[in-house]
Motif scaffolding. Structure first.
Motif, PDB file in Angstrom:
ATOM      1  N   GLY A 241     -38.276 -10.139  15.146  1.00  0.00           N
ATOM      2  CA  GLY A 241     -39.244  -9.161  15.411  1.00  0.00           C
ATOM      3  C   GLY A 241     -39.677  -8.774  14.141  1.00  0.00           C
TER       4      GLY A 241
ATOM      5  N   SER B 284     -42.833  -2.300  18.676  1.00  0.00           N
ATOM      6  CA  SER B 284     -41.766  -3.363  18.323  1.00  0.00           C
ATOM      7  C   SER B 284     -40.977  -2.925  17.760  1.00  0.00           C
TER       8      SER B 284
ATOM      9  N   PHE C  85     -41.686  -9.037  22.552  1.00  0.00           N
ATOM     10  CA  PHE C  85     -42.229  -8.550  21.168  1.00  0.00           C
ATOM     11  C   PHE C  85     -44.029  -8.848  21.858  1.00  0.00           C
TER      12      PHE C  85
END
Length: 510
Positions: free
Chosen positions: A206, A395, A382
């Motif tokens: 991420g 996110s 994501f």
């Protein structure tokens, strides 16, 4: 002895994974394959029997018995209790698999269905409900209720071996007891460290996707270092402060992210998916619970359902121990409903929102989430959030939620490992909690760098087989303990009733 032997065994396993990862992986696979092939039916039968037993406890004659005795009061509010057990039991897994698992089943469906078909989409959601619903929480609830009962009602030490007392009362504190406790400690430490390793991988993915960082070992080490500081600070402040506060904050952030996906995603489609899947899940629950593939030899059941069942069983000592510590004062019915039904419904809503949104984006939204899945399961969440408004903010919130679930899982495990490796009934000292916190971080770092996480994950599945048999003994022991308590209460009530009748008779005679 439990503490020393556990540390030595963990050191040997980690050394094998770090120094000879290829040979270690090969040896684990050589045992894992026949275990899944020949003992899969046993996992299915035992877990289904556990679920039926929990339903009996909830609605049977033991439902009003109270953990800790009739005068015991709950230590935590119901919201804090639910948030803590949910964060310890499944939090990071839901974030990791919420969008990825239904999409994977849609592309590679079970039951011989055609890939990317409407039937595959329906089955993908139904099996996500199945894998994260009533069955895993029933396994946790059985161990948690048994440990809570023996700890608070029968003055036990809070160790797994205490549960064997009604089954093997003479030998449970000799060789069998320490052996069970050592196996539980090692399985818990490896399972938690492995999960922390995979959590580190997704958090790093991420960060790389949102901020453009390179997904290198250095980034992963930074993630582990930050998490270590946070979960040690949380664990050392105690159960009533750090762990409770972090769990409540976790639940609030998870609810916010869930609400964001519900509002900004295909809301109507999500609720239609929830309703339809819940109906088909209830309708096909017995069939899915006992489904093998002896004629088609389809490996899907072994790769997913049996894998999950073994994983939940291996995690049961850890999650059950933590649930037991926070459940004093709850009645049996409230415990079962709170530990089995409520988290399962939360999981259903989570998978409907994230999994349903991922399927909608793939099927109708023109998104290529299948391409993200090909890069790794950790990429799907994501990629899904990028299809929604304010994708960057969402996110970042998802990364924060992953880190918080990472912290709550680790600090809960630190407390449980310190308790399971101690002979005292009191809370373990800070030094032992700090030591187990460091051990978890070191195992995760060593195996991340050596690429040994997959092997240890396979080792947990193999180790779950004796724990599956242990679940049967726990079930029998818990039934005997509850039956004894129920009979004693009935005899006491009978004596009190007879005494009252004699007193009334004397009063009438006078």
């Amino acid at each position: 002895m439990v503490f020393r032997v556990s540390i030595v065994l963990l050191a040997l396993l980690v050394a094998a994974g770090v120094l000879a990862p290829d040979a270690f992986n090969a040896s684990i696979r050589s045992v894992l394959a026949p275990t899944l092939a020949h003992a899969g039916w046993l996992y299915l039968l035992i877990v289904f029997a556990v679920l039926l037993f929990l339903l009996y406890l909830c609605f049977g004659r033991f439902a009003q018995l109270r953990i800790g005795g009739d005068d015991a009061e709950p230590e935590f509010s119901r919201l804090s209790w639910l948030s803590m057990l949910f964060a310890a039991g499944m939090g990071i897994g839901l974030v990791f698999w919420g969008a990825a698992e239904p999409l994977s089943h849609y592309l590679h469906p079970p039951e011989g269905l055609a890939a990317q078909s409407q039937e595959a989409a329906r089955a993908s959601m139904r099996y996500a409900f199945f894998h994260w619903g009533l069955h895993p929480w029933a396994v946790y609830a059985l161990v948690g209720l048994a440990m809570a009962w023996f700890q608070f009602n029968r003055r036990g030490r809070g160790q797994i071996s205490d549960l064997l007392e009604p089954v093997i009362p003479i030998r449970h504190r000799r060789w069998a007891g320490p052996a069970v406790d050592i196996a539980a400690v090692v399985a818990t430490a490896i399972g938690v460290a492995t999960t922390l390793g995979f959590g580190t991988i997704q958090i790093s993915a991420g960060l790389a996707r949102v901020f453009g960082l390179n997904q290198t070992p250095a980034l992963q080490l930074c993630v582990v270092a930050v998490a270590f500081v946070l979960y040690m600070a949380s664990s050392l402040t105690g159960l009533h402060r750090g762990i409770k506060w972090m769990s409540n904050l976790n639940l609030a952030l998870a609810a916010a992210l869930l609400a964001f996906v519900l509002v900004c995603g295909p809301t109507g489609f999500v609720f239609e998916t929830f309703t339809t899947t819940l109906g088909s899940y209830i309708n096909q629950l017995p069939n899915m619970s006992l489904r093998m593939a002896p004629f088609s030899r389809d490996p899907w059941v072994g790769e997913w359902t049996i894998f999950y069942w073994a994983w939940w069983i291996a995690w049961a000592p850890f999650v059950g121990s933590f649930i037991a510590r926070i459940s004093r004062g709850r009645r049996v019915r409230e415990f079962v409903l709170g530990v089995v039904l409520v988290p399962a419904l939360m999981s259903f809503l989570w998978f409907s929102s994230f999994g349903g949104s991922a399927l909608w984006a793939q099927m109708f939204g023109g998104a290529d989430l299948a391409g993200a899945l090909a890069q790794g399961y950790e990429q799907v969440l994501f990629a899904l959030l990028e299809q929604l408004p304010a994708a960057r903010v969402a996110s970042i919130a998802a990364i924060a939620l992953l880190m918080m679930f990472f912290v709550t899982s680790a600090d809960s495990a630190t407390l449980v490992l310190a308790s399971m490796s101690s002979q005292d009934r009191a809370d373990p000292p800070l030094s032992r909690r700090a030591l187990w916190g460091a051990v978890q971080a070191l195992i995760a770092v060593a195996l991340l760098l050596a690429g040994g996480l997959d092997a240890l994950q396979g080792l947990i599945i193999v180790a779950a087989l004796p724990f599956a048999l242990l679940l049967v003994l726990v079930l029998v022991a818990l039934y005997r303990a509850l039956d004894r308590e129920h009979r004693e209460r009935q005899r006491l009530e009978t004596r009190q009733r007879h005494a009252m009748q004699r007193w009334l008779a004397r009063e009438a005679a006078d």
